[in-house]
Design a protein around this motif. Structure first.
Motif, PDB file in Angstrom:
ATOM      1  N   PHE A  85       7.637  13.202  64.910  1.00  0.00           N
ATOM      2  CA  PHE A  85       7.240  13.876  63.674  1.00  0.00           C
ATOM      3  C   PHE A  85       5.793  13.524  63.356  1.00  0.00           C
ATOM      4  O   PHE A  85       5.363  12.392  63.572  1.00  0.00           O
ATOM      5  N   PHE A  86       5.062  14.496  62.824  1.00  0.00           N
ATOM      6  CA  PHE A  86       3.666  14.300  62.435  1.00  0.00           C
ATOM      7  C   PHE A  86       3.602  14.366  60.916  1.00  0.00           C
ATOM      8  O   PHE A  86       4.008  15.382  60.329  1.00  0.00           O
ATOM      9  N   VAL A  87       3.107  13.305  60.280  1.00  0.00           N
ATOM     10  CA  VAL A  87       3.087  13.262  58.821  1.00  0.00           C
ATOM     11  C   VAL A  87       1.748  12.779  58.284  1.00  0.00           C
ATOM     12  O   VAL A  87       1.015  12.048  58.951  1.00  0.00           O
ATOM     13  N   ASP A  88       1.464  13.209  57.079  1.00  0.00           N
ATOM     14  CA  ASP A  88       0.299  12.743  56.330  1.00  0.00           C
ATOM     15  C   ASP A  88       0.773  12.468  54.908  1.00  0.00           C
ATOM     16  O   ASP A  88       1.180  13.396  54.204  1.00  0.00           O
ATOM     17  N   SER A  89       0.756  11.222  54.505  1.00  0.00           N
ATOM     18  CA  SER A  89       1.278  10.873  53.180  1.00  0.00           C
ATOM     19  C   SER A  89       0.368  11.346  52.054  1.00  0.00           C
ATOM     20  O   SER A  89       0.820  11.509  50.926  1.00  0.00           O
ATOM     21  N   VAL A  90      -0.899  11.597  52.346  1.00  0.00           N
ATOM     22  CA  VAL A  90      -1.827  12.063  51.312  1.00  0.00           C
ATOM     23  C   VAL A  90      -1.542  13.523  50.961  1.00  0.00           C
ATOM     24  O   VAL A  90      -1.425  13.884  49.794  1.00  0.00           O
ATOM     25  N   THR A  91      -1.408  14.357  51.975  1.00  0.00           N
ATOM     26  CA  THR A  91      -1.185  15.791  51.742  1.00  0.00           C
ATOM     27  C   THR A  91       0.297  16.153  51.754  1.00  0.00           C
ATOM     28  O   THR A  91       0.648  17.283  51.457  1.00  0.00           O
ATOM     29  N   ARG A  92       1.166  15.202  52.142  1.00  0.00           N
ATOM     30  CA  ARG A  92       2.613  15.383  52.298  1.00  0.00           C
ATOM     31  C   ARG A  92       2.964  16.296  53.484  1.00  0.00           C
ATOM     32  O   ARG A  92       4.112  16.679  53.654  1.00  0.00           O
ATOM     33  N   GLU A  93       1.982  16.618  54.293  1.00  0.00           N
ATOM     34  CA  GLU A  93       2.229  17.455  55.464  1.00  0.00           C
ATOM     35  C   GLU A  93       3.242  16.774  56.378  1.00  0.00           C
ATOM     36  O   GLU A  93       3.098  15.608  56.737  1.00  0.00           O
ATOM     37  N   GLY A  94       4.287  17.489  56.740  1.00  0.00           N
ATOM     38  CA  GLY A  94       5.300  16.994  57.657  1.00  0.00           C
ATOM     39  C   GLY A  94       6.366  16.108  57.029  1.00  0.00           C
ATOM     40  O   GLY A  94       7.395  15.852  57.644  1.00  0.00           O
ATOM     41  N   LEU A  95       6.147  15.633  55.816  1.00  0.00           N
ATOM     42  CA  LEU A  95       7.120  14.726  55.186  1.00  0.00           C
ATOM     43  C   LEU A  95       8.443  15.414  54.887  1.00  0.00           C
ATOM     44  O   LEU A  95       9.506  14.818  55.072  1.00  0.00           O
ATOM     45  N   ASP A  96       8.394  16.650  54.416  1.00  0.00           N
ATOM     46  CA  ASP A  96       9.633  17.362  54.100  1.00  0.00           C
ATOM     47  C   ASP A  96      10.509  17.534  55.343  1.00  0.00           C
ATOM     48  O   ASP A  96      11.726  17.383  55.280  1.00  0.00           O
ATOM     49  N   LYS A  97       9.872  17.817  56.462  1.00  0.00           N
ATOM     50  CA  LYS A  97      10.608  17.988  57.718  1.00  0.00           C
ATOM     51  C   LYS A  97      11.274  16.660  58.130  1.00  0.00           C
ATOM     52  O   LYS A  97      12.437  16.632  58.522  1.00  0.00           O
ATOM     53  N   LEU A  98      10.533  15.554  58.001  1.00  0.00           N
ATOM     54  CA  LEU A  98      11.083  14.238  58.339  1.00  0.00           C
ATOM     55  C   LEU A  98      12.205  13.854  57.386  1.00  0.00           C
ATOM     56  O   LEU A  98      13.271  13.406  57.819  1.00  0.00           O
ATOM     57  N   ILE A  99      11.992  14.058  56.101  1.00  0.00           N
ATOM     58  CA  ILE A  99      13.005  13.730  55.088  1.00  0.00           C
ATOM     59  C   ILE A  99      14.271  14.530  55.337  1.00  0.00           C
ATOM     60  O   ILE A  99      15.385  14.007  55.266  1.00  0.00           O
ATOM     61  N   SER A 100      14.121  15.798  55.637  1.00  0.00           N
ATOM     62  CA  SER A 100      15.273  16.649  55.921  1.00  0.00           C
ATOM     63  C   SER A 100      16.014  16.169  57.166  1.00  0.00           C
ATOM     64  O   SER A 100      17.244  16.095  57.182  1.00  0.00           O
ATOM     65  N   TYR A 101      15.265  15.826  58.210  1.00  0.00           N
ATOM     66  CA  TYR A 101      15.883  15.356  59.454  1.00  0.00           C
ATOM     67  C   TYR A 101      16.700  14.091  59.221  1.00  0.00           C
ATOM     68  O   TYR A 101      17.775  13.921  59.775  1.00  0.00           O
ATOM     69  N   LEU A 102      16.178  13.204  58.386  1.00  0.00           N
ATOM     70  CA  LEU A 102      16.863  11.945  58.095  1.00  0.00           C
ATOM     71  C   LEU A 102      18.015  12.116  57.104  1.00  0.00           C
ATOM     72  O   LEU A 102      18.768  11.179  56.867  1.00  0.00           O
ATOM     73  N   GLY A 103      18.136  13.311  56.545  1.00  0.00           N
ATOM     74  CA  GLY A 103      19.219  13.566  55.596  1.00  0.00           C
ATOM     75  C   GLY A 103      18.958  12.976  54.226  1.00  0.00           C
ATOM     76  O   GLY A 103      19.890  12.628  53.511  1.00  0.00           O
ATOM     77  N   TRP A 104      17.690  12.867  53.872  1.00  0.00           N
ATOM     78  CA  TRP A 104      17.327  12.276  52.588  1.00  0.00           C
ATOM     79  C   TRP A 104      16.978  13.337  51.548  1.00  0.00           C
ATOM     80  O   TRP A 104      16.365  13.031  50.529  1.00  0.00           O
ATOM     81  N   ASP A 105      17.387  14.586  51.792  1.00  0.00           N
ATOM     82  CA  ASP A 105      17.125  15.651  50.820  1.00  0.00           C
ATOM     83  C   ASP A 105      17.757  15.284  49.486  1.00  0.00           C
ATOM     84  O   ASP A 105      18.872  14.784  49.441  1.00  0.00           O
ATOM     85  N   GLU A 106      17.081  15.585  48.411  1.00  0.00           N
ATOM     86  CA  GLU A 106      17.612  15.288  47.076  1.00  0.00           C
ATOM     87  C   GLU A 106      18.913  16.054  46.815  1.00  0.00           C
ATOM     88  O   GLU A 106      19.855  15.512  46.258  1.00  0.00           O
ATOM     89  N   ASP A 107      18.984  17.323  47.223  1.00  0.00           N
ATOM     90  CA  ASP A 107      20.199  18.105  47.029  1.00  0.00           C
ATOM     91  C   ASP A 107      21.363  17.491  47.796  1.00  0.00           C
ATOM     92  O   ASP A 107      22.475  17.391  47.298  1.00  0.00           O
ATOM     93  N   GLU A 108      21.072  17.082  49.034  1.00  0.00           N
ATOM     94  CA  GLU A 108      22.111  16.483  49.866  1.00  0.00           C
ATOM     95  C   GLU A 108      22.556  15.137  49.285  1.00  0.00           C
ATOM     96  O   GLU A 108      23.730  14.813  49.268  1.00  0.00           O
ATOM     97  N   LYS A 109      21.589  14.360  48.787  1.00  0.00           N
ATOM     98  CA  LYS A 109      21.921  13.070  48.165  1.00  0.00           C
ATOM     99  C   LYS A 109      22.806  13.277  46.945  1.00  0.00           C
ATOM    100  O   LYS A 109      23.769  12.560  46.740  1.00  0.00           O
ATOM    101  N   SER A 110      22.464  14.267  46.131  1.00  0.00           N
ATOM    102  CA  SER A 110      23.249  14.548  44.931  1.00  0.00           C
ATOM    103  C   SER A 110      24.680  14.910  45.300  1.00  0.00           C
ATOM    104  O   SER A 110      25.632  14.451  44.669  1.00  0.00           O
ATOM    105  N   ALA A 111      24.834  15.723  46.324  1.00  0.00           N
ATOM    106  CA  ALA A 111      26.173  16.119  46.769  1.00  0.00           C
ATOM    107  C   ALA A 111      26.954  14.907  47.280  1.00  0.00           C
ATOM    108  O   ALA A 111      28.137  14.749  46.970  1.00  0.00           O
ATOM    109  N   LYS A 112      26.301  14.030  48.043  1.00  0.00           N
ATOM    110  CA  LYS A 112      26.964  12.824  48.539  1.00  0.00           C
ATOM    111  C   LYS A 112      27.368  11.923  47.378  1.00  0.00           C
ATOM    112  O   LYS A 112      28.468  11.377  47.364  1.00  0.00           O
ATOM    113  N   ASN A 113      26.461  11.746  46.415  1.00  0.00           N
ATOM    114  CA  ASN A 113      26.764  10.901  45.254  1.00  0.00           C
ATOM    115  C   ASN A 113      27.935  11.454  44.456  1.00  0.00           C
ATOM    116  O   ASN A 113      28.778  10.714  43.973  1.00  0.00           O
TER     117      ASN A 113
END
Length: 131
Positions: A85-113
């Motif tokens: 994965f290619f990410v840039d924390s300043v621009t958030r480029e690529g972070l959404d893709k990584l977060i989704s891959y790891l299953g850390w989506d907020e919607d998914e977390k809410s459903a799990k909780n």
């Protein structure tokens, strides 16, 4: 759900490599992180061989002036990372893709909780009914 961030010395010293292998039992995915502007990689070829979990590569600082993201990705692939994965924390480029891959989506977390809370309530209700 958890991140284990061992000191960098663990990858530099073979004696500490065993500790990394032990840590890997506690996680679902292992991430090797490498900045795109690093002049070299500390990860040895096939260093993922002792891992008991999937190992992904994460190239950071992809928009830095002296960045060479493709070289960093190649070093991670040589280390054994199959997915990079290619990410840039300043621009958030690529972070959404990584977060989704790891299953850390907020919607998914809410459903799990929600499911966890329902399960806890069901257990409490079952215990109360037994009394």
């Amino acid at each position: 759900e958890y991140i284990i961030d061992p000191p960098g010395e663990y990858i530099e010293d073979k004696q500490f490599g065993f500790a990394l292998a032990l840590y890997s039992y506690e996680v679902q995915v292992i991430g090797f992180v490498l900045a795109a502007n690093e002049p070299f990689s500390l990860y040895s070829p096939a260093s993922t061989a002792t891992a008991t979990r999937e190992v992904i590569g994460i190239v950071t600082q992809i928009n830095a002036q002296d960045a060479n993201p493709e070289l960093a990705a190649e070093w991670l692939r040589i280390a054994g990372c199959e997915k990079v994965f290619f990410v840039d924390s300043v621009t958030r480029e690529g972070l959404d893709k990584l977060i989704s891959y790891l299953g850390w989506d907020e919607d998914e977390k809410s459903a799990k909780n929600e499911k966890t809370e329902k399960a806890k309530k069901s257990k409490k209700t079952a215990k109360a009914e037994k009394k």
